[in-house]
Scaffold this motif. Structure first.
Motif, PDB file in Angstrom:
ATOM      1  N   LEU A 120       0.827  -1.202   0.000  1.00 16.56           N
ATOM      2  CA  LEU A 120       0.000   0.000   0.000  1.00 16.56           C
ATOM      3  C   LEU A 120       0.866   1.259   0.000  1.00 16.56           C
ATOM      4  CD1 LEU A 120      -2.743  -0.964   2.623  1.00 16.56           C
ATOM      5  CD2 LEU A 120      -3.014  -0.813   0.145  1.00 16.56           C
ATOM      6  N   ALA A 121       2.040   1.163   0.624  1.00 17.27           N
ATOM      7  CA  ALA A 121       2.891   2.343   0.772  1.00 17.27           C
ATOM      8  C   ALA A 121       3.664   2.688  -0.482  1.00 17.27           C
ATOM      9  CB  ALA A 121       3.867   2.130   1.929  1.00 17.27           C
ATOM     10  N   VAL A 122       3.977   1.709  -1.329  1.00 14.36           N
ATOM     11  CA  VAL A 122       4.944   2.015  -2.383  1.00 14.36           C
ATOM     12  C   VAL A 122       4.630   1.405  -3.752  1.00 14.36           C
ATOM     13  CG1 VAL A 122       6.515   0.047  -1.996  1.00 14.36           C
ATOM     14  CG2 VAL A 122       7.443   2.245  -2.718  1.00 14.36           C
ATOM     15  N   PHE A 123       3.843   0.337  -3.831  1.00 18.48           N
ATOM     16  CA  PHE A 123       3.805  -0.416  -5.085  1.00 18.48           C
ATOM     17  C   PHE A 123       3.270   0.380  -6.268  1.00 18.48           C
ATOM     18  CE2 PHE A 123       2.054  -3.244  -8.271  1.00 18.48           C
ATOM     19  CZ  PHE A 123       3.127  -4.096  -8.492  1.00 18.48           C
ATOM     20  N   LEU A 124       2.067   0.935  -6.153  1.00 16.81           N
ATOM     21  CA  LEU A 124       1.439   1.560  -7.327  1.00 16.81           C
ATOM     22  C   LEU A 124       2.236   2.744  -7.877  1.00 16.81           C
ATOM     23  CD1 LEU A 124      -2.404   1.403  -6.655  1.00 16.81           C
ATOM     24  CD2 LEU A 124      -1.113   0.294  -8.483  1.00 16.81           C
ATOM     25  N   PRO A 125       2.610   3.729  -7.071  1.00 20.40           N
ATOM     26  CA  PRO A 125       3.381   4.832  -7.653  1.00 20.40           C
ATOM     27  C   PRO A 125       4.729   4.383  -8.198  1.00 20.40           C
ATOM     28  CG  PRO A 125       3.247   5.063  -5.262  1.00 20.40           C
ATOM     29  CD  PRO A 125       2.293   3.993  -5.652  1.00 20.40           C
ATOM     30  N   ALA A 126       5.422   3.461  -7.508  1.00 21.96           N
ATOM     31  CA  ALA A 126       6.711   2.977  -8.023  1.00 21.96           C
ATOM     32  C   ALA A 126       6.528   2.210  -9.323  1.00 21.96           C
ATOM     33  CB  ALA A 126       7.385   2.094  -6.971  1.00 21.96           C
ATOM     34  N   PHE A 127       5.455   1.443  -9.414  1.00 22.89           N
ATOM     35  CA  PHE A 127       5.139   0.703 -10.643  1.00 22.89           C
ATOM     36  C   PHE A 127       4.935   1.657 -11.816  1.00 22.89           C
ATOM     37  CE2 PHE A 127       1.614  -0.806 -13.339  1.00 22.89           C
ATOM     38  CZ  PHE A 127       2.180  -1.962 -13.875  1.00 22.89           C
ATOM     39  N   LEU A 128       4.164   2.702 -11.595  1.00 23.78           N
ATOM     40  CA  LEU A 128       3.885   3.655 -12.678  1.00 23.78           C
ATOM     41  C   LEU A 128       5.139   4.448 -13.064  1.00 23.78           C
ATOM     42  CD1 LEU A 128       0.449   4.822 -11.299  1.00 23.78           C
ATOM     43  CD2 LEU A 128       0.797   3.709 -13.513  1.00 23.78           C
ATOM     44  N   LEU A 129       5.906   4.864 -12.086  1.00 24.59           N
ATOM     45  CA  LEU A 129       7.122   5.619 -12.380  1.00 24.59           C
ATOM     46  C   LEU A 129       8.147   4.777 -13.127  1.00 24.59           C
ATOM     47  CD1 LEU A 129       7.446   7.504  -8.985  1.00 24.59           C
ATOM     48  CD2 LEU A 129       7.174   8.587 -11.227  1.00 24.59           C
ATOM     49  N   SER A 130       8.137   3.482 -12.879  1.00 19.02           N
ATOM     50  CA  SER A 130       9.112   2.605 -13.525  1.00 19.02           C
ATOM     51  C   SER A 130       8.807   2.372 -14.997  1.00 19.02           C
ATOM     52  CB  SER A 130       9.187   1.266 -12.782  1.00 19.02           C
ATOM     53  OG  SER A 130       9.630   1.462 -11.456  1.00 19.02           O
ATOM     54  N   THR A 131       7.607   2.723 -15.450  1.00 18.56           N
ATOM     55  CA  THR A 131       7.311   2.611 -16.891  1.00 18.56           C
ATOM     56  C   THR A 131       7.998   3.712 -17.686  1.00 18.56           C
ATOM     57  OG1 THR A 131       5.314   4.001 -16.782  1.00 18.56           O
ATOM     58  CG2 THR A 131       5.038   1.635 -16.352  1.00 18.56           C
ATOM     59  N   ILE A 132       8.418   4.774 -17.042  1.00 10.59           N
ATOM     60  CA  ILE A 132       8.908   5.958 -17.761  1.00 10.59           C
ATOM     61  C   ILE A 132      10.244   5.708 -18.441  1.00 10.59           C
ATOM     62  CG2 ILE A 132       9.792   8.300 -17.370  1.00 10.59           C
ATOM     63  CD1 ILE A 132       7.453   8.642 -15.390  1.00 10.59           C
ATOM     64  N   THR A 133      11.143   4.968 -17.791  1.00  7.47           N
ATOM     65  CA  THR A 133      12.461   4.740 -18.394  1.00  7.47           C
ATOM     66  C   THR A 133      12.368   3.986 -19.717  1.00  7.47           C
ATOM     67  OG1 THR A 133      13.637   4.882 -16.290  1.00  7.47           O
ATOM     68  CG2 THR A 133      14.708   3.651 -18.055  1.00  7.47           C
ATOM     69  N   PRO A 134      11.671   2.831 -19.813  1.00  8.44           N
ATOM     70  CA  PRO A 134      11.598   2.162 -21.123  1.00  8.44           C
ATOM     71  C   PRO A 134      10.845   2.987 -22.171  1.00  8.44           C
ATOM     72  CG  PRO A 134      10.231   1.028 -19.508  1.00  8.44           C
ATOM     73  CD  PRO A 134      11.074   2.003 -18.762  1.00  8.44           C
ATOM     74  N   LEU A 135       9.844   3.748 -21.780  1.00 11.69           N
ATOM     75  CA  LEU A 135       9.151   4.616 -22.737  1.00 11.69           C
ATOM     76  C   LEU A 135      10.110   5.666 -23.293  1.00 11.69           C
ATOM     77  CD1 LEU A 135       5.786   5.212 -20.808  1.00 11.69           C
ATOM     78  CD2 LEU A 135       6.065   3.890 -22.919  1.00 11.69           C
ATOM     79  N   THR A 136      10.922   6.242 -22.412  1.00  7.55           N
ATOM     80  CA  THR A 136      11.871   7.266 -22.841  1.00  7.55           C
ATOM     81  C   THR A 136      12.968   6.668 -23.709  1.00  7.55           C
ATOM     82  OG1 THR A 136      11.430   8.466 -20.782  1.00  7.55           O
ATOM     83  CG2 THR A 136      13.381   9.118 -22.029  1.00  7.55           C
ATOM     84  N   VAL A 137      13.466   5.507 -23.314  1.00  8.13           N
ATOM     85  CA  VAL A 137      14.513   4.843 -24.100  1.00  8.13           C
ATOM     86  C   VAL A 137      14.028   4.572 -25.518  1.00  8.13           C
ATOM     87  CG1 VAL A 137      15.796   2.679 -24.337  1.00  8.13           C
ATOM     88  CG2 VAL A 137      15.724   3.833 -22.128  1.00  8.13           C
TER      89      VAL A 137
END
Length: 501
Positions: A115-132
């Motif tokens: 509850l503390a970290v999964f959803l926002p960390a999951f969404l933020l982690s999509t940004i690197t492959p999209l940018t690459v």
């Protein structure tokens, strides 16, 4: 199909740096958010780190899949905005969820960490492959592009880790850190969306304007819930969620709660009043030192509410005492709320107890009291043979070491800690309730150790005066209780695992 036009190199680098850093801010703050409900143990830290890594793994995988199916320019701004929304929702989810999941069972710890970290960390982690994917316009430069963005993502994580640990946590409450991060993510998402629409009018963000408005509303609602969600803290120090409660049954009584655990009790009107049974046992050990009422030199590992130092100061005027306390914010709280007054005869050194102990002179103290805890656990580096040897070094002949330990059936930690102390001190005993020694209940145990023979009969006589019956075990009975427990060392001290049974 024509490849999407790349982002400017500086923008792509900044985006990956920021997204990766935000994940680490969330991970570190998550440890502080869940601590008041499930403690601060190795299992809790492992759960938060594991959930964060799982979020990064799944987010990176999904981001790569989406980058191959859609124009990444359409997805970057929504990913930031969704991350902002879920970050804002973290506070109410943890604070209300924590009240339900309070305790320490493994499923509760894992769920609260998620509850503390999964959803926002999951969404933020999509940004690197999209940018690459956006930057890979020339296959001859694939290694350079991937390497650069990967390195800056790592640098962002490092910067966020150091900044949060050294600056943010000391400067503001966890709730402010979370809400500030949510606001920054929202600004980044809106700013990137505006820039993309301006530079690339052919790009259309997914979803209708009404959908995006709903997301913004949800984010604002989450921020409001987070700001008003119940919190177990009066203040947050660098290490604790702290609160002081008045005792309705005793006018001067105050209870200090650290991470929702009852840590200390102080009577502002009568420092000789010792409320907790284990503190009464330590008080009995103070009473048997030297001639009754004679001043002593005492070293305290951990201050808490400063109950024992105040008791020594009151019952043995002229005593010289040094308290080694890790949390300077807690010392400030004690001065404001618990009547602590320091001076030449009651000094405080803020810092790690083991590091500070190493600076103390040989044979400098008549008594050492060990009462340092991280939630309900003795920090592992304070529980080893090397630590006990350093305590023996600073004790005078005839001096006493009293160490408070909490354990639960099957009592694996207290047995190991007794074996450890007995490996250094030739004379050792333990004070505990009979049911705790029989393995029927969890309780406090106070280890008593000295290089000189212990005044067992005198200690027993003083323990007979405490509020509740208690046992003093030494000699063959103690050796039987210890059994084959292994000595803890700096190389091997699985304190959390021993407590978990």
């Amino acid at each position: 199909m024509e490849s999407p036009r790349a982002l400017p190199s500086a923008l792509a680098t900044a985006l990956v740096f920021f997204a990766s850093g935000a994940v680490l801010v969330l991970e570190i703050v998550a440890l502080r958010l869940v601590g008041p409900y499930v403690g601060v143990t190795l299992q809790v830290s492992s759960s938060v780190i594991g959930i964060s890594l799982a979020a990064i793994a799944y987010g990176t995988w999904l981001g790569g899949r989406l980058a191959d199916k859609f124009d990444p320019r359409m997805l970057l701004a929504p990913a930031l905005l969704l991350a902002a929304t879920t970050t804002a929702m973290t506070l109410p989810l943890v604070r209300w969820g924590g009240e339900i999941l309070r305790g320490g069972a493994a499923p509760a710890v894992l769920l609260l960490a998620a509850l503390a970290v999964f959803l926002p960390a999951f969404l933020l982690s999509t940004i690197t492959p999209l940018t690459v994917k956006l930057q890979l316009g020339d296959l001859r430069r694939t290694g350079e592009v991937v390497g650069r963005l990967s390195s800056f993502g790592t640098l962002g994580a490092i910067t966020a880790t150091l900044g949060t640990g050294f600056v943010f946590v000391a400067a503001m409450p966890s709730s402010w850190i979370v809400l500030s991060l949510a606001a920054l993510l929202a600004l980044a998402g809106f700013g990137l969306g505006w820039w993309l629409r301006r530079r690339h009018p052919d790009v259309r963000l997914p979803g209708k304007p009404r959908t995006r408005a709903v997301l913004v509303t949800v984010g604002l609602f989450g921020a409001g819930l987070g700001a008003t969600a119940p919190t177990p803290c009066d203040i947050e120090t660098a290490y604790h969620c702290a609160r002081v409660d008045a005792d309705p049954k005793r006018p001067g009584g105050r209870t200090l709660l650290l991470n929702s655990a009852r840590h200390s009790y102080v009577d502002l009107a009568d420092p000789t009043h010792l409320e907790f049974p284990y503190v009464q046992w330590i008080g009995a050990l103070v009473d048997v030192q030297k001639t009754g009422g004679a001043p002593i030199d005492a070293l305290h590992l951990g201050g808490g509410g400063f109950t024992v130092p105040e008791y020594v100061a009151k019952t043995r005027p002229g005593s010289n005492q040094l308290v080694l306390e890790l949390d300077g914010g807690l010392v400030d709280l004690d001065r404001r709320e618990l009547g602590l007054t320091t001076g030449p005869q009651l000094r405080v050194q803020v810092g790690d107890a083991r590091v500070s102990l190493a600076r103390q002179g040989d044979r400098a103290y008549d008594m050492v009291v060990g009462d340092a805890f991280g939630h309900l656990v003795v920090p592992w580096h304070l529980a080893t043979r090397e630590m006990a040897a350093d305590i023996s070094r600073v004790l005078r002949d005839g001096g006493l070491y009293a160490q408070n330990v909490i354990d639960y059936p099957p009592d694996r930690f207290i047995r190991a800690e007794l074996a450890t102390v007995a490996d250094v001190f030739p004379h050792v005993a333990v004070i505990a309730p009979k049911d705790a020694l029989a393995g029927r209940i969890g309780a406090n145990f106070v280890i008593v150790a000295s290089r000189s023979p212990l005044p067992i009969d005198e200690i027993r006589a003083h323990l007979d005066l405490v509020d509740e019956p208690v046992e003093l075990v030494s000699g063959p009975a103690l050796r039987t209780f210890i059994g084959g427990a292994r000595v803890l060392t700096d190389d091997y001290a699985p304190v959390d695992q021993l407590l978990a049974g």
